[in-house]
Structures are given as structure tokens and as C-alpha cells.
Design an enzyme around this catalytic site. Structure first.
Site, mmCIF file in Angstrom:
data_model
loop_
_atom_site.group_PDB
_atom_site.id
_atom_site.type_symbol
_atom_site.label_atom_id
_atom_site.label_comp_id
_atom_site.label_asym_id
_atom_site.label_seq_id
_atom_site.Cartn_x
_atom_site.Cartn_y
_atom_site.Cartn_z
ATOM 1 N N SER A 1 0.841 -1.202 0.000
ATOM 2 C CA SER A 1 0.000 0.000 0.000
ATOM 3 C C SER A 1 0.877 1.252 0.000
ATOM 4 C CB SER A 1 -0.966 -0.046 1.189
ATOM 5 O OG SER A 1 -1.994 0.901 1.057
ATOM 6 N N ASP B 1 -9.689 -3.179 -6.320
ATOM 7 C CA ASP B 1 -9.184 -2.595 -5.069
ATOM 8 C C ASP B 1 -10.044 -1.401 -4.656
ATOM 9 O OD1 ASP B 1 -7.696 -1.211 -3.083
ATOM 10 O OD2 ASP B 1 -5.811 -1.962 -3.893
ATOM 11 N N HIS C 1 -7.815 -4.900 -1.519
ATOM 12 C CA HIS C 1 -6.634 -4.139 -1.102
ATOM 13 C C HIS C 1 -5.799 -4.990 -0.154
ATOM 14 C CE1 HIS C 1 -4.279 -0.519 -0.629
ATOM 15 N NE2 HIS C 1 -4.287 -0.693 0.683
#
Length: 347
Positions: free
Chosen positions: A137, A266, A294
Site C-alpha cells: 500500500s 481494489d 486491497h
């Protein structure tokens, strides 16, 4: 061989993919902390699982926004490294190791200086050990930018980027809509708490760009980054921050083998994070999956004991069929990269 990912029928929802891993139990790793003092008087903490043997690789784990060594994905990759007898270390962003950092500033999506300092520290201590990294991320965006900024001077032999918000402005807007607002609300609450803590310290409060009342009014990433992140880290407003810190423009500059993995569903992203084939350096392998959420990528098991795609794929790329000493000598041969199926594209 093809690198394909397909979730089981019960895990096709992007929100199940994103949320279930957070609540899936993973054994707490036994870690040893190393504090690294930074040139500006602040510090970052490195949490080690096993110390490296002479000349053996070290896997550096770079967590996401408000993550740590205890994040579900960090625990799982640490577990996978231990199974392969690989030394692994988590690079914590400032303020994320469980102890507040010393300065008013903290960390942000484009902060490669702290990562470079950690990597330099590791390379100095273990000069014969290849450094391999995986970033998740926000940490993936930092890693992408690092690889593109430092190019041949990158201290990493190979890298993997997972679910990175490579176009920050688009991702900030995405998180203001629909169910994604739940994720934004959860993270903003954590960020506000950290800023409130610093405002309670008179020595830090004088350097903060806003008051406690203004902090309580911050409800979106755009507002937080405009009022807090940008001014604290030397950017001329939120748009300047998003432009300069986004990893996407750096993908074409990468000169060390790097794998980037995204899921098209996502809930933190839009299609704007997906690099066009013309933006991919010859050293970048790109996987775009139809599903995965995600930092999810559940590929089997049961809702009570899911199995995951990421750990095996990450270590396959970092430790796969290549000579570590020559890993940066030539770009990826795209003709030899398996295309997988319609649910997993390697470009």
C-alpha cells in the site's frame, strides 16, 4: 510458469478480500528491535525476525498507512520468510512502531529518505547480503518511488510492490465515495489521534500547522494531506504533494527487477493507478488481477482459515530462479513472462 490468481467463490467481493485478512489470526512473530537514529534527530525502528547469516539475503518489509510489524500482511510474510529460513526485518515509518516519533513531522507516501537511510544502515552492517524488499500500500508507493529515484544506486537487488496507490489524488477521491468511505474514516481517526497527541506536547504544538479544533474537522485524506501532511513535509499544498509523491511517474525509471501487483477491484484505487505498458520500465513486471481487493488476494481455504496468494508470489519473485549477484544486470525479457489468464496479467 503462469502466475495466476483466482479467489474462491466466497471471497470474490473486494471488501471480503480487504477486510477478512485483518481478522484472520496469524501467529505473532518473535521480533528484536533495532533503533536507527536519523540525521534530523528523529528515529525509525527496525524489527528483526532472525539475524542474517553471512552473505544470505535480507527481506525488508515496508508497511502501509498506519501499519506496523503486527499488520496482518506483515505477520504473514514474516511467517513465510521464517519457513524459508530467510532473515526479515520490518522498516517502520516514523511513529508507527508503537512509540511516537520526536518531531512534529512524521511520514508520507513519497518519503524515500528514511527508507534509504535504513537500507544504508543495513548495507553497512551486512555488506555481503543482498537486500530484497516488499512494500504494501503506502509502503509500496514509497518503494516504487525509491526504485525510480535511485535507479542503479538503489541498494535493493529486487523488489515487490503490492496494492500501491501510485496516483495519490485519484486514490484520495476514491476513498470519499461509497463503502470506501469506511476505510477512510477508520484511517483518518488514527491519524487524527496522532496529531492530537503531538498538539498536547507544548514543544511540538508550536510547530504544528493547525489547532486541535481544526484537527477534529478533518474527515478526508484530501483535507488531512492539505492541512497536515503537505505543510509538515515541505510541500506547497495537497496538490503539490500528490503530484510529487505519487509513484506512477517513477515506474518508467526503475532499473532494478521490480514486480508490481494490483487488483482491479481494489476499493482504495481507481484505474488511474494502473500503468500503461508504455510507462513500464524493462525491469518492471506488472500483474493486474481482476480480483484481490486491497492487500487481500485470498486464493483458497475457508472463511475461517483462508489461504493467500501473496506470500508465495512475493518470495517466488524475490528468491526465484535468478542469480542474486547479477540480478540487476539485464532487464526482464517480456516475451518470456507468462501472461496467465484473464484474471492475472503480466505485462
Amino acid at each position: 510458469m503462469p502466475n495466476t490468481f483466482m479467489p474462491p467463490w466466497w471471497a470474490k467481493s473486494p471488501h471480503i478480500q480487504t477486510i477478512l485478512p485483518v481478522f484472520t489470526k496469524v501467529a505473532k512473530p518473535k521480533l528484536q528491535r533495532q533503533r536507527v537514529e536519523l540525521p534530523d534527530g528523529d528515529f525509525v525502528d527496525l524489527d528483526w525476525q532472525d539475524m542474517p547469516q553471512a552473505g544470505k539475503p535480507i527481506v525488508i518489509i515496508i508497511h502501509g498507512l498506519e501499519g506496523s510489524a503486527q499488520s496482518h500482511y506483515a505477520r504473514r510474510i514474516l511467517q513465510a520468510c521464517k519457513a524459508q529460513q530467510l532473515a526479515a526485518v520490518v522498516h517502520h515509518h516514523r511513529s508507527c512502531s508503537g512509540e511516537a516519533n520526536r518531531l512534529a513531522r512524521s511520514y508520507h507516501s513519497g518519503d524515500t529518505d528514511d527508507l534509504q537511510f535504513s537500507l544504508s544502515t543495513l548495507k553497512s552492517a551486512y555488506p555481503q547480503s543482498p537486500l530484497l524488499a516488499v512494500g504494501y500500500s503506502l509502503g509500496g508507493n514509497v518503494l516504487t518511488k525509491y526504485q525510480g529515484e535511485y535507479q542503479d544506486d538503489s541498494l535493493l537487488a529486487r523488489a515487490v510492490v503490492v496494492s500501491a496507490p501510485l496516483q495519490l489524488s485519484a486514490c484520495a477521491k476514491r476513498l470519499e465515495n461509497g463503502f470506501s468511505k469506511i476505510y477512510q474514516s477508520h484511517l483518518i481517526k488514527q491519524l487524527r489521534q496522532k496529531i492530537s497527541h503531538k498538539l498536547s506536547d507544548p514543544d511540538l504544538a508550536i510547530s504544528m500547522p493547525l489547532s486541535q479544533l481544526e484537527v477534529e474537522r478533518l474527515n478526508t485524506f484530501y483535507e488531512f494531506d492539505d492541512k497536515v501532511t503537505a505543510p509538515l513535509h515541505g510541500f506547497d499544498g495537497v496538490d503539490d504533494y500528490y503530484t510529487r509523491a505519487s509513484g506512477l511517474p517513477f515506474v518508467s525509471r526503475i532499473t532494478k527487477p521490480t514486480l508490481i501487483i494490483h487488483a482491479k477491484d481494489d476499493p482504495f484505487m481507481t484505474d488511474e493507478v494502473i500503468p500503461h505498458s508504455s510507462q513500464l520500465s524493462g525491469y518492471v513486471e506488472y500483474e493486474l488481477h481482476a480480483y484481490g481487493g486491497h492487500v487481500g488476494f485470498i486464493d483458497g481455504g475457508t472463511p475461517w482459515k483462508p489461504h493467500f496468494y501473496l506470500e508465495s508470489r512475493v518470495l517466488q519473485f524475490l528468491m526465484g530462479e535468478y542469480n542474486l549477484e547479477q540480478s540487476s544486470a539485464s532487464p526482464i525479457n517480456r516475451d518470456a513472462v507468462a501472461q496467465g489468464n484473464t484474471d492475472a496479467h503480466s505485462l
